[in-house]
Motif scaffolding. Structure first.
Motif, PDB file in Angstrom:
ATOM      1  N   LEU A 170       0.525  -1.278  -0.130  1.00 24.58           N
ATOM      2  CA  LEU A 170       0.095  -0.046   0.146  1.00 24.58           C
ATOM      3  C   LEU A 170       0.812   1.226  -0.170  1.00 24.58           C
ATOM      4  O   LEU A 170       1.828   1.385   0.584  1.00 24.58           O
ATOM      5  N   SER A 171       0.485   2.273  -0.658  1.00 23.54           N
ATOM      6  CA  SER A 171       1.055   3.540  -0.667  1.00 23.54           C
ATOM      7  C   SER A 171       0.662   4.437   0.454  1.00 23.54           C
ATOM      8  O   SER A 171      -0.400   3.997   1.211  1.00 23.54           O
ATOM      9  N   ASN A 172       1.711   5.541   0.624  1.00 19.91           N
ATOM     10  CA  ASN A 172       1.108   6.346   1.715  1.00 19.91           C
ATOM     11  C   ASN A 172       0.473   7.759   1.160  1.00 19.91           C
ATOM     12  O   ASN A 172       0.322   8.704   1.770  1.00 19.91           O
ATOM     13  N   LYS A 173       0.053   7.478  -0.030  1.00 17.20           N
ATOM     14  CA  LYS A 173      -0.795   8.490  -0.811  1.00 17.20           C
ATOM     15  C   LYS A 173      -2.020   7.841  -1.106  1.00 17.20           C
ATOM     16  O   LYS A 173      -2.263   6.809  -1.890  1.00 17.20           O
ATOM     17  N   LYS A 174      -3.336   8.447  -0.583  1.00 14.57           N
ATOM     18  CA  LYS A 174      -4.582   7.818  -0.708  1.00 14.57           C
ATOM     19  C   LYS A 174      -5.454   8.767  -1.377  1.00 14.57           C
ATOM     20  O   LYS A 174      -5.234   9.877  -1.404  1.00 14.57           O
ATOM     21  N   PHE A 175      -6.450   8.237  -2.400  1.00 16.50           N
ATOM     22  CA  PHE A 175      -7.438   9.072  -3.507  1.00 16.50           C
ATOM     23  C   PHE A 175      -8.658   8.308  -2.962  1.00 16.50           C
ATOM     24  O   PHE A 175      -8.788   7.315  -3.028  1.00 16.50           O
ATOM     25  N   ILE A 176      -9.443   9.249  -2.677  1.00 15.24           N
ATOM     26  CA  ILE A 176     -11.068   8.959  -2.646  1.00 15.24           C
ATOM     27  C   ILE A 176     -11.555  10.018  -3.562  1.00 15.24           C
ATOM     28  O   ILE A 176     -11.714  11.268  -3.631  1.00 15.24           O
ATOM     29  N   LEU A 177     -12.445   8.985  -4.474  1.00 14.61           N
ATOM     30  CA  LEU A 177     -13.243   9.546  -5.415  1.00 14.61           C
ATOM     31  C   LEU A 177     -14.611   9.642  -4.863  1.00 14.61           C
ATOM     32  O   LEU A 177     -15.182   8.372  -4.545  1.00 14.61           O
ATOM     33  N   ASN A 178     -15.443  10.713  -4.351  1.00 11.21           N
ATOM     34  CA  ASN A 178     -16.515  10.505  -3.651  1.00 11.21           C
ATOM     35  C   ASN A 178     -17.805  11.194  -4.551  1.00 11.21           C
ATOM     36  O   ASN A 178     -17.678  12.287  -5.071  1.00 11.21           O
ATOM     37  N   ALA A 179     -18.855  10.333  -4.589  1.00  8.14           N
ATOM     38  CA  ALA A 179     -19.879  10.896  -5.223  1.00  8.14           C
ATOM     39  C   ALA A 179     -21.033  11.720  -4.380  1.00  8.14           C
ATOM     40  O   ALA A 179     -21.612  10.925  -3.259  1.00  8.14           O
ATOM     41  N   ASP A 180     -20.942  12.841  -4.342  1.00  7.96           N
ATOM     42  CA  ASP A 180     -21.924  13.650  -3.409  1.00  7.96           C
ATOM     43  C   ASP A 180     -23.314  13.448  -3.731  1.00  7.96           C
ATOM     44  O   ASP A 180     -23.508  13.225  -5.115  1.00  7.96           O
ATOM     45  N   ASP A 181     -24.312  13.844  -2.964  1.00  9.85           N
ATOM     46  CA  ASP A 181     -25.787  14.100  -3.645  1.00  9.85           C
ATOM     47  C   ASP A 181     -26.606  12.740  -3.686  1.00  9.85           C
ATOM     48  O   ASP A 181     -27.659  12.593  -4.476  1.00  9.85           O
ATOM     49  N   PHE A 182     -25.899  11.346  -3.143  1.00  8.85           N
ATOM     50  CA  PHE A 182     -26.618  10.194  -3.273  1.00  8.85           C
ATOM     51  C   PHE A 182     -27.925  10.445  -2.371  1.00  8.85           C
ATOM     52  O   PHE A 182     -28.201  10.869  -1.465  1.00  8.85           O
ATOM     53  N   GLY A 183     -28.926   9.747  -3.157  1.00  9.66           N
ATOM     54  CA  GLY A 183     -30.310   9.961  -2.465  1.00  9.66           C
ATOM     55  C   GLY A 183     -30.908  11.191  -2.891  1.00  9.66           C
ATOM     56  O   GLY A 183     -32.376  11.216  -2.508  1.00  9.66           O
ATOM     57  N   MET A 184     -30.507  11.779  -3.767  1.00 12.42           N
ATOM     58  CA  MET A 184     -31.030  13.284  -4.257  1.00 12.42           C
ATOM     59  C   MET A 184     -32.333  13.036  -5.474  1.00 12.42           C
ATOM     60  O   MET A 184     -32.997  13.668  -5.546  1.00 12.42           O
ATOM     61  N   GLU A 242      -8.274   6.033 -13.932  1.00 15.72           N
ATOM     62  CA  GLU A 242      -7.902   5.109 -12.710  1.00 15.72           C
ATOM     63  C   GLU A 242      -6.267   4.486 -13.027  1.00 15.72           C
ATOM     64  O   GLU A 242      -5.467   4.816 -11.956  1.00 15.72           O
ATOM     65  N   ASP A 243      -5.936   4.292 -14.110  1.00 14.74           N
ATOM     66  CA  ASP A 243      -4.669   3.696 -14.265  1.00 14.74           C
ATOM     67  C   ASP A 243      -3.499   4.897 -14.042  1.00 14.74           C
ATOM     68  O   ASP A 243      -2.562   4.892 -13.217  1.00 14.74           O
ATOM     69  N   LYS A 244      -3.925   6.118 -14.313  1.00 10.62           N
ATOM     70  CA  LYS A 244      -2.979   7.374 -14.249  1.00 10.62           C
ATOM     71  C   LYS A 244      -2.882   7.730 -12.962  1.00 10.62           C
ATOM     72  O   LYS A 244      -2.014   8.087 -12.383  1.00 10.62           O
ATOM     73  N   ILE A 245      -4.237   7.506 -12.443  1.00 13.30           N
ATOM     74  CA  ILE A 245      -4.051   7.956 -10.569  1.00 13.30           C
ATOM     75  C   ILE A 245      -3.040   6.979  -9.902  1.00 13.30           C
ATOM     76  O   ILE A 245      -2.322   7.266  -9.010  1.00 13.30           O
ATOM     77  N   LYS A 246      -3.143   5.737 -10.220  1.00 15.37           N
ATOM     78  CA  LYS A 246      -2.222   4.594  -9.420  1.00 15.37           C
ATOM     79  C   LYS A 246      -0.826   5.065  -9.902  1.00 15.37           C
ATOM     80  O   LYS A 246       0.116   4.641  -9.160  1.00 15.37           O
ATOM     81  N   ARG A 247      -0.477   5.343 -11.235  1.00 16.05           N
ATOM     82  CA  ARG A 247       0.854   5.531 -11.499  1.00 16.05           C
ATOM     83  C   ARG A 247       1.252   6.987 -11.008  1.00 16.05           C
ATOM     84  O   ARG A 247       2.507   7.286 -10.906  1.00 16.05           O
ATOM     85  N   LEU A 248       0.573   7.889 -10.354  1.00 16.74           N
ATOM     86  CA  LEU A 248       0.919   8.829  -9.810  1.00 16.74           C
ATOM     87  C   LEU A 248       1.188   8.493  -8.341  1.00 16.74           C
ATOM     88  O   LEU A 248       1.842   9.495  -7.304  1.00 16.74           O
ATOM     89  N   GLY A 249       1.057   7.314  -7.912  1.00 15.64           N
ATOM     90  CA  GLY A 249       1.367   6.753  -6.629  1.00 15.64           C
ATOM     91  C   GLY A 249       0.401   6.806  -5.571  1.00 15.64           C
ATOM     92  O   GLY A 249       0.655   6.487  -4.492  1.00 15.64           O
ATOM     93  N   PHE A 250      -0.993   6.866  -6.305  1.00 17.71           N
ATOM     94  CA  PHE A 250      -2.117   6.818  -5.193  1.00 17.71           C
ATOM     95  C   PHE A 250      -2.964   5.460  -5.237  1.00 17.71           C
ATOM     96  O   PHE A 250      -2.900   4.921  -6.209  1.00 17.71           O
ATOM     97  N   ASP A 251      -3.110   4.952  -4.075  1.00 18.88           N
ATOM     98  CA  ASP A 251      -4.162   3.880  -3.888  1.00 18.88           C
ATOM     99  C   ASP A 251      -5.533   4.638  -3.714  1.00 18.88           C
ATOM    100  O   ASP A 251      -5.801   5.640  -3.168  1.00 18.88           O
ATOM    101  N   ILE A 252      -6.356   4.123  -4.573  1.00 16.15           N
ATOM    102  CA  ILE A 252      -7.773   4.525  -4.687  1.00 16.15           C
ATOM    103  C   ILE A 252      -8.455   3.730  -3.538  1.00 16.15           C
ATOM    104  O   ILE A 252      -8.762   2.703  -3.584  1.00 16.15           O
TER     105      ILE A 252
END
Length: 273
Positions: A2-16, A258-268
């Protein structure tokens, strides 16, 4: 490893709406969406909790506190206070008591269905310092360990159209305001022993988010030991609708991104992870 860089893609407004719900379902099952935030007073909240969540056992679900759109759970009155009015009234003790009752009702309704992984808000109302302190207190009380903060680094994408958009100047003002709030709110995060993201992506290009804006925002973050969150507002329609919500749904399906994010060193990840 696991990397020490974390990335969270969050979908706001679920339930709207059913369209938001469908985007979360397909974004999670067929894409790389791992996190969402649900509005307890959203018109499609019950559908989100009873129809979508059972299909997504590994999805991180947060509380999307909402006192700026729709009806209150306590009293049922329609919200009609804009952001500036909320800022002006946030020092009023009786007003904060009213907000606390509504926040508690929203949190408890969501907790009837799922253990929230994090807490944030519609239109960043909880960033307002006095409301943030209230939100942090409730997060601690209800055992919600993660709270969103809104520091965004300034960055540019190679798009003249985006920067000529009428949306762009107000978004820059939002960054300045929210960065100022975050500098105050970080002390509150520490006071209540909560965790938070270090950076947010999605303020400067609100209403214009796409794969490129996510990637360029992350590319700006070269430091180690960070958690970066990108917020999107995706919808999946049955008909051939083309708007920014559809583009934002496309982010969840973009395997090249997704692949580019991982190549930047981020775990999703999500906030649970």
């Amino acid at each position: 490893m696991l990397s020490n860089k974390k990335f969270i893609l969050n979908a706001d407004d679920f339930g709207m709406s059913k369209e938001f719900n469908r985007a979360v379902l397909e974004g999670h099952q067929n894409g790389f969406l791992k996190s969402t935030s649900v509005c307890a007073n959203g018109p499609a909240f019950k559908s989100a909790m009873e129809e979508i969540i059972p299909e997504c056992p590994n999805l991180g679900v947060g509380v999307h506190l909402n006192i700026i759109e729709g009806n209150a759970l306590v009293g049922g009155d329609a919200f009609n206070d804009g952001y500036l009015k909320l800022m002006a009234m946030s020092s009023n003790a009786s007003f904060l008591e009213k907000i606390e009752k509504e926040f508690r009702a929203q949190i408890e309704l969501i907790m009837n269905y799922v253990k929230p992984t994090h807490i944030d808000s519609h239109v960043h109302v909880h960033a307002i310092p006095n409301i943030f302190k209230l939100t942090a207190k409730l997060a601690k009380e209800y055992g919600i360990a993660q709270i969103r903060t809104q520091h965004e680094e300034f960055y540019l994408v190679p798009s003249v159209k985006k920067h000529l958009s009428l949306k762009y100047p107000p978004n820059i003002l939002k960054i300045l305001l929210l960065n100022s709030f975050t500098s105050q709110n970080m002390d509150v995060v520490k006071e209540y022993g909560l965790n938070t993201n270090n950076f947010l992506i999605g303020v400067g290009y609100t209403g214009m988010m796409d794969s490129q804006t996510v990637f360029k925002g992350l590319e700006k973050l070269e430091m180690e030991n960070i958690v970066a969150e990108a917020l999107i507002h995706p919808c999946k329609y049955n008909e051939q609708v083309k708007n920014h919500h559809v583009v934002e749904f496309g982010i969840t399906q973009d395997r090249d991104l997704e692949d580019k994010i991982k190549r930047l060193g981020f775990d999703i990840v999500n906030y649970k992870e």
